[in-house]
Design a protein around this motif. Structure first.
Motif, mmCIF file in Angstrom:
data_model
loop_
_atom_site.group_PDB
_atom_site.id
_atom_site.type_symbol
_atom_site.label_atom_id
_atom_site.label_comp_id
_atom_site.label_asym_id
_atom_site.label_seq_id
_atom_site.Cartn_x
_atom_site.Cartn_y
_atom_site.Cartn_z
ATOM 1 N N ILE A 237 0.841 -1.196 0.000
ATOM 2 C CA ILE A 237 0.000 0.000 0.000
ATOM 3 C C ILE A 237 0.874 1.243 0.000
ATOM 4 O O ILE A 237 2.088 1.162 0.131
ATOM 5 C CB ILE A 237 -0.959 0.021 1.209
ATOM 6 C CG1 ILE A 237 -0.159 0.046 2.516
ATOM 7 C CG2 ILE A 237 -1.911 -1.172 1.152
ATOM 8 C CD1 ILE A 237 -1.005 0.286 3.745
ATOM 9 N N GLU A 238 0.255 2.417 -0.134
ATOM 10 C CA GLU A 238 0.976 3.691 -0.169
ATOM 11 C C GLU A 238 0.742 4.446 1.146
ATOM 12 O O GLU A 238 -0.235 5.189 1.280
ATOM 13 C CB GLU A 238 0.494 4.532 -1.354
ATOM 14 C CG GLU A 238 0.657 3.874 -2.713
ATOM 15 C CD GLU A 238 2.104 3.841 -3.169
ATOM 16 O OE1 GLU A 238 2.952 4.492 -2.519
ATOM 17 O OE2 GLU A 238 2.394 3.160 -4.173
ATOM 18 N N ASN B 165 -6.812 7.778 1.771
ATOM 19 C CA ASN B 165 -6.378 8.613 0.646
ATOM 20 C C ASN B 165 -6.297 10.105 0.952
ATOM 21 O O ASN B 165 -6.083 10.907 0.046
ATOM 22 C CB ASN B 165 -7.344 8.426 -0.538
ATOM 23 C CG ASN B 165 -7.362 7.002 -1.056
ATOM 24 O OD1 ASN B 165 -6.323 6.442 -1.362
ATOM 25 N ND2 ASN B 165 -8.551 6.415 -1.140
ATOM 26 N N GLY B 166 -6.467 10.469 2.195
ATOM 27 C CA GLY B 166 -6.575 11.887 2.534
ATOM 28 C C GLY B 166 -5.361 12.723 2.199
ATOM 29 O O GLY B 166 -5.470 13.938 1.997
ATOM 30 N N GLN C 64 -7.441 2.478 -1.621
ATOM 31 C CA GLN C 64 -6.482 3.214 -2.433
ATOM 32 C C GLN C 64 -6.644 2.925 -3.916
ATOM 33 O O GLN C 64 -6.304 3.762 -4.751
ATOM 34 C CB GLN C 64 -5.055 2.909 -1.959
ATOM 35 C CG GLN C 64 -4.768 3.511 -0.596
ATOM 36 C CD GLN C 64 -3.320 3.419 -0.181
ATOM 37 O OE1 GLN C 64 -2.555 2.582 -0.674
ATOM 38 N NE2 GLN C 64 -2.920 4.276 0.754
ATOM 39 N N SER C 65 -7.185 1.772 -4.263
ATOM 40 C CA SER C 65 -7.471 1.500 -5.670
ATOM 41 C C SER C 65 -8.577 2.406 -6.188
ATOM 42 O O SER C 65 -8.756 2.547 -7.402
ATOM 43 C CB SER C 65 -7.872 0.032 -5.866
ATOM 44 O OG SER C 65 -9.177 -0.218 -5.382
ATOM 45 N N ASN C 66 -9.310 3.024 -5.272
ATOM 46 C CA ASN C 66 -10.371 3.961 -5.637
ATOM 47 C C ASN C 66 -9.980 5.418 -5.402
ATOM 48 O O ASN C 66 -10.842 6.301 -5.407
ATOM 49 C CB ASN C 66 -11.646 3.633 -4.862
ATOM 50 C CG ASN C 66 -12.344 2.405 -5.405
ATOM 51 O OD1 ASN C 66 -12.906 2.425 -6.492
ATOM 52 N ND2 ASN C 66 -12.278 1.309 -4.653
ATOM 53 N N SER D 97 -1.934 -6.464 0.144
ATOM 54 C CA SER D 97 -2.198 -5.374 -0.793
ATOM 55 C C SER D 97 -2.584 -5.901 -2.165
ATOM 56 O O SER D 97 -3.409 -5.308 -2.858
ATOM 57 C CB SER D 97 -0.968 -4.467 -0.912
ATOM 58 O OG SER D 97 0.121 -5.156 -1.484
ATOM 59 N N ASN D 98 -2.000 -7.033 -2.583
ATOM 60 C CA ASN D 98 -2.346 -7.586 -3.890
ATOM 61 C C ASN D 98 -3.773 -8.130 -3.919
ATOM 62 O O ASN D 98 -4.491 -7.960 -4.901
ATOM 63 C CB ASN D 98 -1.357 -8.690 -4.277
ATOM 64 C CG ASN D 98 -0.013 -8.137 -4.710
ATOM 65 O OD1 ASN D 98 0.058 -7.041 -5.253
ATOM 66 N ND2 ASN D 98 1.050 -8.874 -4.437
ATOM 67 N N TYR D 99 -4.186 -8.769 -2.842
ATOM 68 C CA TYR D 99 -5.562 -9.267 -2.802
ATOM 69 C C TYR D 99 -6.558 -8.120 -2.663
ATOM 70 O O TYR D 99 -7.655 -8.163 -3.222
ATOM 71 C CB TYR D 99 -5.734 -10.263 -1.659
ATOM 72 C CG TYR D 99 -5.232 -11.644 -1.994
ATOM 73 C CD1 TYR D 99 -6.031 -12.561 -2.664
ATOM 74 C CD2 TYR D 99 -3.943 -12.036 -1.648
ATOM 75 C CE1 TYR D 99 -5.564 -13.828 -2.975
ATOM 76 C CE2 TYR D 99 -3.465 -13.301 -1.951
ATOM 77 C CZ TYR D 99 -4.275 -14.193 -2.624
ATOM 78 O OH TYR D 99 -3.809 -15.455 -2.950
#
Length: 693
Positions: A43-44, A63-64, A634-636, A520-522
């Motif tokens: 993740i980031e 994501n903030g 985070q993908s969104n 994170s991949n799943y």
């Protein structure tokens, strides 16, 4: 045409305009086996705002601090867009190599070189002026009667398939053709679908919303300005005729909801049926012009709109139709005509409709055009350089894990009748899963592209693609057919093939990194895989059986329980209010939200299974479950201009990304992972959480 059929017959992970989906470079993927717990967090952390409470604002928590600004030439930025930037750099490197070479005539490289150079040669385009389009304009002006009009309308028809690989918002066709298996099974037929609008949907013409009314005024002015720039006389009168005609076309259209009622869109009509049920147009002339004169069976996908549109052909003045044809031919080809035309087009479609402040650089737009018209020529090169065949195995393994998790969930659903459960399992087992790229690439033999002929080259490639689509009619369904380019960062479910495509370019960060921790991949690519699989069982996909035929394989009791859960999810999304008084339309986005909920649960179950009964390590203070859900949010990650967001709410089958991230509210595991309790803003009582599959 760009119809909501693409939200139905083709169910994609992300909207074309908001960008597709992603992971790391092939060089990294080659060094790792199937996804397994790694040492990198995946993740980031820098995107996160840990001062936000997950139970109050989970999107901000994940994501903030995502600091990406929206470039002037974009209507939005997203996690999808970040991945597409990497893909674009890779494509550009391929193009630069081709430009520096002397490719063999007729090869894919030669076609790419000629097309790219002609598109980017704006001096030649400006010097040619309106001459390239004159033959088409003269053809329209020469129409003498309604029979000739019908034939010309037919000649304008193109295959409605490129929308997944294109960012075009407008159409030059009164009807579009989509070629695939009939909804109720059997051989491949052409679907005839409503078109003819220069704005995104009928709502833009008919809504009382003041912002929509303002856009209508801008559109009317744009039509007139385009006629003036093209050098056509009496521009104001022409523009008014076109605008008035499109208002009537919009009123003739079926609504988004009507188009997604597949039971009404499954009717098979003969040519005689069109003449009898939709009088007003010479259908024999229309089908002859469209190259469909020998076709006996059609799917009339918009059975209510078709008679109304045909009636307009018969009732509206010939002059209005001739002006309409001229406008749409210029409008749909603005990028291939002089700069003043191109800039006017951007002013309306880029700025007014999407809020963009600047046009994309011409070389970047050239790559977009290649995706649309020479997608497989570029795709073949792309996978050869950036996606080795061995990479397929890594994601295919994950797909099988998530399929197994989905099937296991079927066994645990107590309201499913055993027969319904078996039908669902059969459907999962029969799915055709395409990873990376198609087994067979599109060929471009027979097309002649000319240096300096940007407009003519585009027409030639459109016509070639149309001929290729028509060649499928009457043949058995090819379940291995792909509907997305390998270099597109996206994924798609194909209900009428019972198939799923995961293009190579989706396998990049932030969705997948072979060196990263499995959580994170799943949460990233795993949720995408689960999403696409679950589309086969959403509010539309559930209408199709294992053979990809539209058939009711449910008991009445099971379907009622499924629909009740869907109603509950739609009501949940109705509560989200992006702008004061403007709510997400829960029913409109229901199919995507069902796929989000069911897909995320399947991905989570597969993740937990991959741990073999052990707990994942805590990394940077975050548990495995926490990283899984953060990766999904985070993908969104997304920032969107107001004009684009309003357009999405009005026309798109996807909810805005920030609300898709809130799918987690329906999973018990999310509450446990973050200690979400009653009193937190996002808390839902257990009985209010929606479980579908």
């Amino acid at each position: 045409m760009k119809s909501p059929v693409l939200a139905a017959l083709l169910l994609g992970t992300a909207t074309v305009m908001l960008g597709p989906v992603a992971c790391t470079q092939a060089a990294d993927q080659d060094q790792a086996a199937a996804p397994s717990p790694g040492t990198e967090i995946g993740i980031e952390p820098g995107w996160m705002d840990t001062s936000a409470k997950p139970g109050d604002d989970f999107y901000a928590y994940a994501n903030g601090n995502w600091s990406q600004d929206i470039p002037a030439d974009r209507s939005s930025v997203s996690a999808f867009w970040l991945a597409q930037q990497q893909t674009e750099r890779q494509m550009d490197s391929l193009v630069q190599d081709i430009l520096a070479s002397d490719p063999e005539p007729g090869s894919n490289e030669a076609l790419l070189k000629t097309f790219y150079q002609s598109f980017t040669d704006t001096k030649a385009i400006d010097a040619a002026g309106m001459k390239p389009v004159q033959a088409d304009l003269q053809r329209f002006e020469a129409i003498a009667d309604k029979q000739q009009l019908a034939k010309v309308l037919g000649s304008q028809v193109r295959a409605d398939v490129d929308a997944l690989n294109s960012t075009d918002l407008e159409t030059e066709n009164l009807f579009g053709v989509f070629v695939t298996q009939a909804l109720k099974g059997g051989e491949v037929v052409p679907y005839l679908m409503q078109g003819g609008l220069g704005m995104p949907s009928r709502e833009y013409y008919l809504s009382d919303d003041p912002k929509m009314a303002a856009l209508r005024k801008q559109y009317r002015s744009y039509i007139e300005d385009l006629f003036k720039a093209a050098g056509l006389d009496d521009a104001a009168a022409r523009a008014q005729r076109v605008y008035d005609l499109e208002i009537k076309i919009a009123k003739a259209h079926e609504s988004y909801e009507e188009q997604n009622d597949w039971t009404t869109g499954a009717g098979l009509w003969s040519q005689a049926d069109f003449a009898a049920k939709a009088p007003g147009m010479d259908w024999q002339a229309f089908f002859a012009g469209a190259g469909l004169g020998d076709v006996k069976t059609f799917d009339a996908f918009d059975p209510e709109a078709t008679p109304r549109l045909a009636g307009l052909v018969g009732s509206e003045p010939l002059a209005a139709w001739k002006d309409w044809l001229a406008f749409h031919q210029i409008n749909a080809n603005a990028a291939y005509l002089p700069g003043k035309i191109d800039q006017l087009h951007f002013g309306f479609y880029g700025t007014a409709l999407q809020g963009k402040e600047a046009q994309r650089a011409r070389d970047k737009r050239a790559l977009d055009a290649i995706d649309t018209y020479l997608g497989d020529a570029m795709g073949k090169l792309y996978v050869e350089h950036f996606f080795p065949a061995s990479s397929k195995q890594r994601i295919q393994g994950m797909v099988e894990e998530i399929k197994a998790a989905f099937v296991k969930r079927l066994d645990g659903i107590d309201w499913l009748d055993p027969k319904t459960r078996e039908e669902a399992k059969k459907k999962v087992a029969a799915m055709e899963i395409g990873v990376g790229y198609p087994d067979t690439w599109t060929t471009y033999s027979g097309v002649d592209l000319q240096p300096g002929g940007a407009y003519a080259n585009k027409q030639a490639l459109e016509k070639l693609h149309y001929r290729q689509q028509l060649a499928k009619i009457g043949k058995p369904q090819d379940k291995g057919e792909w509907w997305m380019n390998a270099q597109l960062v996206n994924a798609v479910n194909l209900p009428v093939q019972n198939a799923i495509n995961f293009p190579a370019a989706i396998l990049q960060r932030p969705f997948y990194d072979a060196k990263a921790d499995a959580a994170s991949n799943y949460g990233g690519i795993g949720a995408v895989i689960g999403h696409e699989l679950s589309h086969s069982f959403d509010s539309s996909g559930a209408d199709f059986d294992a053979t990809a035929a539209m058939r009711n394989w449910w008991t009445d009791k099971d379907r009622a329980a499924f629909d009740k859960a869907g109603d509950k999810l739609a009501a949940q999304y109705d509560t989200y209010e992006p702008f004061p008084g403007v709510h997400v339309r829960g029913r409109q986005v229901l199919g995507e939200n069902i796929a989000d909920v069911a897909g995320l649960v399947a991905a989570y179950d597969a993740y937990r299974s991959s741990l073999g009964g052990k707990e994942a390590p805590v990394i940077d203070g975050l548990t495995g479950d926490q990283r899984f859900f953060i990766a999904y949010a985070q993908s969104n990650a997304n920032k969107t201009r107001e004009a684009q967001l309003r357009k999405q709410i009005a026309t798109d089958g996807h909810a805005p990304a920030a609300y898709r991230a809130l799918t987690v509210r329906n999973l018990d595991a999310w509450y446990k992972a973050f200690g979400v309790e009653p009193g937190d803003k996002l808390y839902l009582k257990p009985e209010e959480r929606v479980t579908i599959w």
